[in-house]
Design an enzyme around this catalytic site. Structure first.
Site, PDB file in Angstrom:
ATOM      1  N   ALA A  20      36.131  38.950  41.023  1.00 57.15           N
ATOM      2  CA  ALA A  20      35.145  38.728  39.969  1.00 57.15           C
ATOM      3  C   ALA A  20      33.749  38.777  40.581  1.00 57.15           C
ATOM      4  CB  ALA A  20      35.398  37.393  39.274  1.00 57.15           C
ATOM      5  N   ASP A  69      38.661  26.211  29.834  1.00 58.16           N
ATOM      6  CA  ASP A  69      38.827  27.672  29.850  1.00 58.16           C
ATOM      7  C   ASP A  69      40.312  28.018  29.851  1.00 58.16           C
ATOM      8  OD1 ASP A  69      37.938  30.276  29.849  1.00 58.16           O
ATOM      9  OD2 ASP A  69      37.724  30.402  32.025  1.00 58.16           O
TER      10      ASP A  69
END
Length: 526
Positions: A191, A349
Site C-alpha cells: 500500500a 475498518d
C-alpha cells in the site's frame, strides 16, 4: 452596497432629490420616512466600517502569531518541504494535463472532486490517506467530495526488497537471520504507507507476517501534513469566517490520526488491547487477533502471527469450514459490538480484507491501523439509535440523533422523523446480487462452486450520505466516531445479506448490542 451609494460628485444622502407628491400621504410623513431610510443606510455603513476596522485590527494582532507558526513549521519540516513542493507542482501539472478529455466545466474546476482525487493519487501516500480520511468522514466534508474519494485507490508499487531489508536491519539492530529463519522477498501486499511480507521466526518456527513502513514515508508525511496545516492557517487568516468551520482543528485531527496510523507501536497497542478484551470476556475460542511479537516489533516494523482464513464474503470457502455460516456471522457481530462497550477503542475498518473466518472456525480481526474512540454520550445516543432502527421507531431515532449532534437550533423532531423514515425505507431497496461461479477440477470430475455477494458500494454510500444530508438540513453536526460506527454497520449489513439473509442483525435475540460489562472490564485493568 452602502459604499457605492456615496459615489459621484456630491453625496446624494446629503442632497436628497425632491420627492414626488403622493396622494393621501402628508408631506411631513414622507420627509420623515426618507430621513429614516437615510439614517438606516448611514447606520449600516457605520456598522460595516466598524466590522472592517475590527477585522483589520484582529488580523494585525494575529499576524505575528501566524508568521511564528509558519516559521516554526518550516523549521520542523526542513529541506524535505522544498522537495515535496517540487513534487507537488509536478503532480499538479500532470493532473491538469490528464483532464484534457474532460468537459470544460471540470477542466476549469481546480477544486472539483474528480480533479482533486486524481491530484491526491499522484501526490502519493499522504494525500491518498487524506483522501481516504475524506471518504470516511462525511460529517466533516461536502458529500460530493466524500462520494468521489470513495474511488481513491491505495495501491502502489512494491518497494524493492533490498530497501525493506535495510529497514529491518536498522530497526531490529541485529542481523535479520538471527530473528527470522526466512523472509519471503515477494510482498503479500503493498500500500502507500507500508508493505507486508511473509516470514518464519527462528527458534519457534512460527509463521508470521512483517508489516514494514516504506522508507522515507515519515518524512513525506510530516512535510505534506505541515504544508496542509500552513495552508489552512493562511486561509483562516485571510478569511476569518473559515474559523467557524474549524478548518485548522480538522487539519490537526487529520495529522494526528495519520501519524498514529504509521506508528506501528500504537497499532501493536491496539491489537494487544483487543486481545485482552477477548481474554477478559472468555471469547478466545470464538475470535482472535494476531499475536504481536514484541521482540521484533518497532515503530516501523510490526511482526505478527500469521492467520490463515478467508474473508467473510467468500461463501463457498466459509461453507467448507463451518456448518453454519450464520453462526459465524453472529459471533463476529457479538465480538465487535462487545468491543464497543468493553474496549477503549474499536476496530473501525471491518471490510472483508480485515474480517476473516479462520481455518479453525474462529473469527479473525486483522489490521488495527484505523480504530475509533467512542465517548459515553455518543454511545448512549448510538444505543438508542440502533434500537430505533430495529423497531422502526423513527421519532426515537430522531431524538437519538438530536442528542448526538451539536446544534444551536430548535429542531422539529416530528418532521425530522418523517424524513428519516423515507431514508431507511430505502435500505430494503438496495440492489444485492449473488454471484455464483463454477470451476471444474483438472484432476477430478468434481465441480467447485463459489459464491460472493455484490452490493453497489455507491448505493450504500449514498444511503449513508442521505442520512447526513437530512440531519445537517436540521442543523445537526455529528462527531466523526458516529460516521465510523455507521460505516461498520453497513459492512455488517453486507455480510448479513450473504451469510444470513433472513436475519435482522439489530433485532435478533442472539446478538447482544447492549451490555453492562463495560465498567466491569475496565475496572479489571485499573
Amino acid at each position: 452596497m452602502a459604499i457605492s451609494a456615496f459615489r459621484g460628485s456630491r453625496l446624494p444622502l446629503l442632497h436628497p432629490p425632491q420627492l414626488p407628491a403622493v396622494r393621501g400621504v402628508p408631506s411631513g410623513l414622507r420627509k420623515f420616512n426618507y430621513r429614516s431610510k437615510r439614517f438606516t443606510l448611514l447606520a449600516q455603513y457605520s456598522q460595516t466600517q466598524d466590522l472592517f476596522s475590527s477585522r483589520l485590527q484582529n488580523s494585525i494582532e494575529n499576524l505575528p502569531k501566524l508568521v511564528e507558526d509558519i516559521v516554526q513549521t518550516s523549521i520542523n519540516t526542513g529541506p524535505r518541504g522544498a522537495i515535496r513542493l517540487a513534487q507537488g507542482i509536478q503532480a499538479f501539472v500532470g493532473s491538469r494535463s490528464s483532464t484534457s478529455g474532460l468537459p470544460t466545466e471540470l477542466q476549469l474546476g481546480l477544486l472539483s472532486p474528480l480533479y482533486l482525487r486524481r491530484l491526491f493519487e499522484r501526490m502519493g501516500a499522504t494525500y491518498i490517506k487524506l483522501g481516504q480520511f475524506i471518504a470516511s468522514s462525511p460529517t466533516l466534508f461536502p458529500p460530493e467530495y466524500v462520494e468521489e474519494f470513495q474511488n481513491c485507490f491505495d495501491r502502489t508499487p512494491a518497494v524493492p526488497f533490498g530497501e525493506i531489508k535495510r529497514t529491518l536491519l536498522e530497526d531490529l539492530g541485529r542481523p535479520i537471520e538471527s530473528v527470522y529463519e526466512y523472509v519471503d522477498p515477494t510482498p503479500i501486499a503493498s500500500a502507500s504507507v507500508a508493505q507486508v511480507h511473509g516470514a518464519r521466526l527462528r527458534g519457534s518456527q512460527d509463521d508470521v507476517v512483517i508489516k514494514v513502513l516504506k522508507p522515507g514515508i515519515e518524512d513525506v508525511l510530516v512535510a505534506d501534513l505541515n504544508f496542509v496545516y500552513v495552508v489552512a492557517r493562511i486561509l483562516e487568516f485571510l478569511n476569518p469566517e473559515l474559523s467557524r468551520t474549524s478548518m485548522v482543528g480538522i487539519v490537526k485531527d487529520i495529522r494526528e490520526s495519520m501519524l498514529e496510523e504509521v506508528d506501528f507501536k500504537k497499532e501493536a497497542a491496539n491489537i494487544e488491547s483487543f486481545r485482552r478484551y477477548l481474554e477478559a470476556m472468555g471469547l478466545t475460542r470464538q475470535a482472535t487477533a494476531p499475536k504481536v511479537y514484541q521482540h521484533c516489533s518497532t515503530r516501523r516494523v510490526l511482526t505478527m502471527e500469521r492467520l490463515y482464513g478467508v474473508p467473510l464474503t467468500d461463501l463457498d470457502s466459509i461453507s467448507s469450514l463451518v456448518s453454519s455460516p450464520e453462526n459465524s456471522l453472529i459471533t463476529a457481530l457479538n465480538v465487535w459490538f462487545g468491543s464497543l462497550l468493553a474496549c477503549e477503542t474499536f476496530h473501525a475498518d471491518v471490510h472483508a480484507g480485515n474480517l476473516w473466518l479462520l481455518r479453525d472456525g474462529r473469527i479473525g480481526f486483522l489490521d488495527f491501523g484505523i480504530v475509533g474512540r467512542i465517548s459515553p454520550k455518543t454511545w448512549a445516543a448510538m444505543d438508542l439509535f440502533l434500537a430505533s432502527i430495529a423497531t422502526e421507531e423513527y421519532e426515537s431515532m430522531a431524538s437519538a440523533l438530536i442528542e448526538m449532534g451539536a446544534t444551536d437550533k430548535d429542531i422539529d423532531a416530528k418532521a425530522f422523523a418523517r424524513d428519516l423514515e423515507k431514508i431507511f425505507s430505502s435500505i430494503q431497496e438496495l440492489d444485492t446480487e449473488l454471484v455464483v461461479a463454477t470451476a471444474r477440477g483438472t484432476t477430478t470430475n468434481t465441480t467447485a462452486v463459489s459464491a460472493n455477494i455484490v452490493v453497489d458500494e455507491r448505493q450504500m454510500n449514498a444511503l449513508f450520505l442521505d442520512l447526513l444530508r437530512v440531519s445537517e438540513s436540521y442543523g445537526l453536526k455529528f462527531p466523526r466516531e458516529f460516521a465510523l460506527l455507521l460505516k461498520q454497520l453497513l459492512y455488517f449489513d453486507r455480510y448479513t445479506r450473504l451469510l444470513a439473509p433472513n436475519m435482522n442483525m439489530l433485532q435478533d435475540q442472539r446478538i447482544s448490542i447492549v451490555s453492562n460489562r463495560r465498567n466491569r472490564y475496565r475496572d479489571s485493568f485499573k
